[in-house]
Design a protein around this motif. Structure first.
Motif, short mmCIF file in Angstrom:
data_model
loop_
_atom_site.label_atom_id
_atom_site.label_comp_id
_atom_site.label_asym_id
_atom_site.label_seq_id
_atom_site.Cartn_x
_atom_site.Cartn_y
_atom_site.Cartn_z
N GLU A 1 0.84 4.11 -2.85
CA GLU A 1 0.57 5.51 -2.49
C GLU A 1 1.69 6.42 -2.99
O GLU A 1 1.43 7.50 -3.51
N SER A 2 2.93 5.96 -2.87
CA SER A 2 4.04 6.78 -3.34
C SER A 2 4.01 6.90 -4.87
O SER A 2 4.34 7.94 -5.42
N GLU B 1 0.82 -1.21 0.00
CA GLU B 1 0.00 0.00 0.00
C GLU B 1 0.85 1.26 0.00
O GLU B 1 0.52 2.25 -0.67
N LYS C 1 1.25 6.91 -6.67
CA LYS C 1 0.18 7.87 -6.96
C LYS C 1 0.67 9.29 -6.73
O LYS C 1 0.36 10.20 -7.50
N ASN C 2 1.43 9.50 -5.64
CA ASN C 2 1.94 10.85 -5.35
C ASN C 2 2.91 11.32 -6.41
O ASN C 2 2.93 12.50 -6.77
#
Length: 83
Positions: free
Chosen positions: A68-69, A64, A71-72
Motif C-alpha cells: 500500500e505504501s 500488505e 502504491k501511495n
C-alpha cells in the motif's frame, strides 16, 4: 516459470515454512510436555498452531502495508502527504 513479484513469493515461502514448522513441532511439544508432566493434560503446547496463525497474519499485514505504501508513493510521485 517466471516469478513476477519476488516479495510476494518470499512472503509465501516464509508462510509455508511456518506451517511446516508448526506441523512438525506441535506433536513433538505435546509428547515432551506429556513426558515432563507424567500424565496427559492440555496445556500451552496446543496453542502452537494458533501462534503460527498469528505469525502468518502479522507477515501478511506487513506485506500488505508495504504494498500500500508503494502504491501511495507511485500515486503521489514520491512525495509524502502529511496531515
Amino acid at each position: 516459470m517466471k516469478i513476477s513479484d519476488k516479495k510476494k513469493f518470499i512472503v509465501r515461502v516464509i508462510e509455508i515454512l511456518v506451517i511446516i514448522a508448526t506441523i512438525i513441532l506441535t506433536p513433538i511439544a505435546i509428547k515432551y510436555a506429556t513426558a515432563v508432566r507424567d500424565y496427559e493434560a492440555v496445556g500451552g503446547e496446543y496453542l502452537l498452531p494458533i501462534f503460527a496463525l498469528v505469525i502468518i497474519l502479522i507477515i501478511e499485514t506487513i506485506y500488505e502495508a508495504s504494498e500500500e505504501s508503494k502504491k501511495n508513493k507511485k500515486k503521489n510521485g514520491g512525495k509524502q502527504k502529511w496531515n
